[in-house]
Design a protein around this motif. Sequence first.
Motif, mmCIF file in Angstrom:
data_model
loop_
_atom_site.group_PDB
_atom_site.id
_atom_site.type_symbol
_atom_site.label_atom_id
_atom_site.label_comp_id
_atom_site.label_asym_id
_atom_site.label_seq_id
_atom_site.Cartn_x
_atom_site.Cartn_y
_atom_site.Cartn_z
ATOM 1 N N LYS A 1 0.835 -1.198 0.000
ATOM 2 C CA LYS A 1 0.000 0.000 0.000
ATOM 3 C C LYS A 1 0.873 1.252 0.000
ATOM 4 N N THR A 2 1.845 1.260 -0.907
ATOM 5 C CA THR A 2 2.804 2.361 -0.948
ATOM 6 C C THR A 2 2.132 3.695 -1.228
ATOM 7 N N GLN A 3 1.169 3.717 -2.140
ATOM 8 C CA GLN A 3 0.521 4.985 -2.459
ATOM 9 C C GLN A 3 -0.223 5.545 -1.252
ATOM 10 N N GLN A 4 -0.862 4.680 -0.482
ATOM 11 C CA GLN A 4 -1.525 5.143 0.738
ATOM 12 C C GLN A 4 -0.502 5.729 1.702
ATOM 13 N N ALA A 5 0.647 5.065 1.821
ATOM 14 C CA ALA A 5 1.702 5.560 2.707
ATOM 15 C C ALA A 5 2.209 6.921 2.239
ATOM 16 N N VAL A 6 2.403 7.072 0.938
ATOM 17 C CA VAL A 6 2.853 8.351 0.380
ATOM 18 C C VAL A 6 1.827 9.438 0.666
ATOM 19 N N ASP A 7 0.559 9.117 0.457
ATOM 20 C CA ASP A 7 -0.503 10.102 0.704
ATOM 21 C C ASP A 7 -0.538 10.511 2.177
ATOM 22 N N GLU A 8 -0.363 9.541 3.073
ATOM 23 C CA GLU A 8 -0.379 9.854 4.506
ATOM 24 C C GLU A 8 0.843 10.687 4.897
ATOM 25 N N ALA A 9 1.990 10.389 4.291
ATOM 26 C CA ALA A 9 3.197 11.169 4.577
ATOM 27 C C ALA A 9 3.009 12.620 4.142
ATOM 28 N N LYS A 10 2.463 12.810 2.955
ATOM 29 C CA LYS A 10 2.230 14.169 2.461
ATOM 30 C C LYS A 10 1.189 14.892 3.316
ATOM 31 N N ALA A 11 0.194 14.151 3.776
ATOM 32 C CA ALA A 11 -0.826 14.751 4.640
ATOM 33 C C ALA A 11 -0.213 15.192 5.969
ATOM 34 N N MET A 12 0.739 14.415 6.481
ATOM 35 C CA MET A 12 1.412 14.792 7.726
ATOM 36 C C MET A 12 2.226 16.069 7.530
ATOM 37 N N VAL A 13 2.940 16.160 6.418
ATOM 38 C CA VAL A 13 3.720 17.368 6.135
ATOM 39 C C VAL A 13 2.801 18.584 6.087
ATOM 40 N N ALA B 1 8.083 11.974 8.033
ATOM 41 C CA ALA B 1 7.234 11.929 6.838
ATOM 42 C C ALA B 1 8.069 12.221 5.592
ATOM 43 N N LEU B 2 8.908 13.243 5.666
ATOM 44 C CA LEU B 2 9.760 13.604 4.529
ATOM 45 C C LEU B 2 10.844 12.556 4.284
ATOM 46 N N LYS B 3 11.349 11.964 5.340
ATOM 47 C CA LYS B 3 12.337 10.884 5.195
ATOM 48 C C LYS B 3 11.724 9.726 4.410
ATOM 49 N N PHE B 4 10.486 9.377 4.745
ATOM 50 C CA PHE B 4 9.825 8.297 4.010
ATOM 51 C C PHE B 4 9.660 8.670 2.539
ATOM 52 N N LEU B 5 9.260 9.906 2.275
ATOM 53 C CA LEU B 5 9.087 10.341 0.887
ATOM 54 C C LEU B 5 10.421 10.315 0.137
ATOM 55 N N TYR C 1 13.739 15.933 -1.017
ATOM 56 C CA TYR C 1 12.943 15.598 0.165
ATOM 57 C C TYR C 1 13.828 15.554 1.415
ATOM 58 N N TYR C 2 15.007 14.946 1.279
ATOM 59 C CA TYR C 2 15.911 14.859 2.427
ATOM 60 C C TYR C 2 16.379 16.249 2.864
ATOM 61 N N ALA C 3 16.706 17.098 1.902
ATOM 62 C CA ALA C 3 17.154 18.453 2.244
ATOM 63 C C ALA C 3 16.072 19.191 3.030
ATOM 64 N N GLU C 4 14.828 19.002 2.624
ATOM 65 C CA GLU C 4 13.715 19.613 3.347
ATOM 66 C C GLU C 4 13.549 18.972 4.721
ATOM 67 N N ALA C 5 13.688 17.647 4.781
ATOM 68 C CA ALA C 5 13.509 16.931 6.045
ATOM 69 C C ALA C 5 14.473 17.422 7.115
ATOM 70 N N PHE C 6 15.721 17.680 6.717
ATOM 71 C CA PHE C 6 16.729 18.037 7.710
ATOM 72 C C PHE C 6 16.543 19.441 8.283
ATOM 73 N N LYS C 7 15.607 20.196 7.741
ATOM 74 C CA LYS C 7 15.264 21.476 8.359
ATOM 75 C C LYS C 7 14.583 21.251 9.710
ATOM 76 N N TYR C 8 14.085 20.036 9.925
ATOM 77 C CA TYR C 8 13.314 19.734 11.132
ATOM 78 C C TYR C 8 14.012 18.697 12.004
ATOM 79 N N TYR C 9 15.304 18.501 11.761
ATOM 80 C CA TYR C 9 16.118 17.509 12.466
ATOM 81 C C TYR C 9 17.019 18.228 13.461
ATOM 82 N N PRO C 10 17.195 17.696 14.672
ATOM 83 C CA PRO C 10 18.069 18.374 15.645
ATOM 84 C C PRO C 10 19.520 18.379 15.166
ATOM 85 N N GLN C 11 20.122 19.562 15.138
ATOM 86 C CA GLN C 11 21.455 19.703 14.554
ATOM 87 C C GLN C 11 22.423 20.403 15.503
#
Length: 246
Positions: free
Chosen positions: A138-150, A166-170, A186-196
């Motif tokens: 159910k990859t498409q459902q997972a993608v849709d849920e990830a985008k909905a979380m973002v 969510a972005l890591k999964f995408l 997607y990863y570049a965007e994800a790391f904006k929300y990662y503790p650094q």
Amino acid sequence: MDQQEWMGYVSRLANGEYPVPVGMIQDYNDWRCRSIVGRALYWMGDTESAMRVLSTVVNVEPNMDDDPEYGLSEAEHKVLCLRDIAEIVWKLAKSEEAALTYLKEAYDLSRAYKHSFHSCARGDMFYRRLMVLSEAGKTQQAVDEAKAMVEAEKDNNGVNPYKYFALKFLAENAHNAGDDAKASEYYAEAFKYYPQNDIAERDLAKAAAEEDAAKRYKAYEFCSTVQYKPWEKQRPIVLRRGIDDK
């Protein structure tokens, strides 16, 4: 589970390669001891024994006000137990419904707990849900849920484990589809929300500078394996020497 079986598990952990202090695990009537023993057995690869122990905490209601100075809160214990049970029933029985049910309870507890987590990222429970859906076809459902979380978290900037995972999964999904350029975005965007920290900033700058998309993705993927800073603010460590300083 009788006392003999329980003490057998305790003895294995207390005398194993990485001994656990008996005082932390021997009291069967303290469900947190069963939490530690069950998760340790699973980590050791004894899935059957782990499930026997972990199943005894499924119906425990954790104290959501528990916020200990040291160690895990009751909420964290319950979340980690549910996480491991979900992984077991998915890997061994391929029971999608059961795995998702346990992960939902873990996710809901993570969201509801108002104090700091010390052990894991709260968003990891959502990420595991996405992975189960994807592995269940159910990859498409997972993608849709990830985008909905973002989208749902769009106003919650700064460190945000829900948006990050969510972005890591995408990113991983795009990589699996052969699009490393999109995956890197997607990863570049994800790391904006990662503790650094400074090291994270250095590593991420190196990743962003990679011209080859495949190498850029691999560099970001490496960064995702490094916990540069805790996800949540932790209490300062206080050393007590038994002296009343006045």
